[in-house]
Design a protein around this motif. Sequence first.
Motif, PDB file in Angstrom:
ATOM      1  N   ASP A 127       0.800  -1.212   0.000  1.00 38.67           N
ATOM      2  CA  ASP A 127       0.000   0.000   0.000  1.00 38.67           C
ATOM      3  C   ASP A 127       0.843   1.277   0.000  1.00 38.67           C
ATOM      4  O   ASP A 127       0.305   2.364  -0.071  1.00 38.67           O
ATOM      5  CB  ASP A 127      -0.941   0.023   1.207  1.00 38.67           C
ATOM      6  CG  ASP A 127      -2.015  -1.051   1.098  1.00 38.67           C
ATOM      7  OD1 ASP A 127      -2.269  -1.516  -0.029  1.00 38.67           O
ATOM      8  OD2 ASP A 127      -2.591  -1.404   2.133  1.00 38.67           O
ATOM      9  N   LYS A 128       2.158   1.133   0.056  1.00 41.08           N
ATOM     10  CA  LYS A 128       3.022   2.315   0.086  1.00 41.08           C
ATOM     11  C   LYS A 128       3.035   2.992  -1.281  1.00 41.08           C
ATOM     12  O   LYS A 128       3.104   2.341  -2.316  1.00 41.08           O
ATOM     13  CB  LYS A 128       4.453   1.926   0.444  1.00 41.08           C
ATOM     14  CG  LYS A 128       4.652   1.590   1.884  1.00 41.08           C
ATOM     15  CD  LYS A 128       6.109   1.318   2.153  1.00 41.08           C
ATOM     16  CE  LYS A 128       6.316   0.951   3.600  1.00 41.08           C
ATOM     17  NZ  LYS A 128       7.717   0.604   3.863  1.00 41.08           N
ATOM     18  N   LYS A 129       2.965   4.315  -1.240  1.00 45.23           N
ATOM     19  CA  LYS A 129       3.104   5.083  -2.476  1.00 45.23           C
ATOM     20  C   LYS A 129       4.590   5.231  -2.763  1.00 45.23           C
ATOM     21  O   LYS A 129       5.402   5.313  -1.840  1.00 45.23           O
ATOM     22  CB  LYS A 129       2.485   6.466  -2.311  1.00 45.23           C
ATOM     23  CG  LYS A 129       0.994   6.446  -2.164  1.00 45.23           C
ATOM     24  CD  LYS A 129       0.477   7.852  -2.025  1.00 45.23           C
ATOM     25  CE  LYS A 129      -1.014   7.840  -1.794  1.00 45.23           C
ATOM     26  NZ  LYS A 129      -1.554   9.183  -1.609  1.00 45.23           N
ATOM     27  N   PRO A 130       4.949   5.312  -4.034  1.00 42.11           N
ATOM     28  CA  PRO A 130       6.369   5.556  -4.321  1.00 42.11           C
ATOM     29  C   PRO A 130       6.755   6.934  -3.818  1.00 42.11           C
ATOM     30  O   PRO A 130       5.913   7.837  -3.762  1.00 42.11           O
ATOM     31  CB  PRO A 130       6.447   5.496  -5.851  1.00 42.11           C
ATOM     32  CG  PRO A 130       5.059   5.630  -6.343  1.00 42.11           C
ATOM     33  CD  PRO A 130       4.149   5.202  -5.221  1.00 42.11           C
ATOM     34  N   PRO A 131       8.008   7.124  -3.432  1.00 41.32           N
ATOM     35  CA  PRO A 131       8.422   8.432  -2.914  1.00 41.32           C
ATOM     36  C   PRO A 131       8.255   9.508  -3.987  1.00 41.32           C
ATOM     37  O   PRO A 131       8.436   9.252  -5.174  1.00 41.32           O
ATOM     38  CB  PRO A 131       9.885   8.241  -2.543  1.00 41.32           C
ATOM     39  CG  PRO A 131      10.319   6.994  -3.219  1.00 41.32           C
ATOM     40  CD  PRO A 131       9.097   6.184  -3.486  1.00 41.32           C
TER      41      PRO A 131
ATOM     42  N   ARG B  26      12.685  23.841  -4.994  1.00 42.80           N
ATOM     43  CA  ARG B  26      12.461  22.437  -5.347  1.00 42.80           C
ATOM     44  C   ARG B  26      11.021  22.317  -5.822  1.00 42.80           C
ATOM     45  O   ARG B  26      10.090  22.835  -5.185  1.00 42.80           O
ATOM     46  CB  ARG B  26      12.697  21.496  -4.157  1.00 42.80           C
ATOM     47  CG  ARG B  26      14.152  21.441  -3.717  1.00 42.80           C
ATOM     48  CD  ARG B  26      15.065  20.887  -4.806  1.00 42.80           C
ATOM     49  NE  ARG B  26      16.457  20.869  -4.417  1.00 42.80           N
ATOM     50  CZ  ARG B  26      17.329  21.834  -4.692  1.00 42.80           C
ATOM     51  NH1 ARG B  26      16.931  22.907  -5.338  1.00 42.80           N
ATOM     52  NH2 ARG B  26      18.576  21.740  -4.317  1.00 42.80           N
ATOM     53  N   ILE B  27      10.858  21.627  -6.945  1.00 40.53           N
ATOM     54  CA  ILE B  27       9.549  21.459  -7.567  1.00 40.53           C
ATOM     55  C   ILE B  27       9.230  19.970  -7.560  1.00 40.53           C
ATOM     56  O   ILE B  27      10.044  19.157  -8.012  1.00 40.53           O
ATOM     57  CB  ILE B  27       9.553  21.993  -9.018  1.00 40.53           C
ATOM     58  CG1 ILE B  27       9.923  23.481  -9.044  1.00 40.53           C
ATOM     59  CG2 ILE B  27       8.207  21.790  -9.687  1.00 40.53           C
ATOM     60  CD1 ILE B  27      11.325  23.769  -9.439  1.00 40.53           C
ATOM     61  N   SER B  28       8.067  19.622  -7.034  1.00 39.18           N
ATOM     62  CA  SER B  28       7.681  18.209  -7.022  1.00 39.18           C
ATOM     63  C   SER B  28       7.272  17.796  -8.427  1.00 39.18           C
ATOM     64  O   SER B  28       6.829  18.608  -9.243  1.00 39.18           O
ATOM     65  CB  SER B  28       6.523  17.960  -6.049  1.00 39.18           C
ATOM     66  OG  SER B  28       5.332  18.522  -6.565  1.00 39.18           O
TER      67      SER B  28
END
Length: 73
Positions: free
Chosen positions: A6-10, A55-57
């Motif tokens: 269930d973890k989202k990728p970083p 920093r831009i996501s």
Amino acid sequence: MNMETDKKPPMKWYSAAEVARQWGVVTATVIGHIRDGSLEAVNVARRGAQRSRWRISERNMLRFENSRRNGAD
């Protein structure tokens, strides 16, 4: 619920220079979009620093690209 599956990728984060290279523009263009509010970014510079370190996501980069494609800006 399985915590491993269930973890989202970083989330990926990019500097203004990296975004500029990807888009084929100069860094000042990316910073201009950040300053005018059309591209959301985070300043990771230390408090009191002379220069901003943006920093831009990846998510915000894609949002901006989609808004430009759709003629919102």
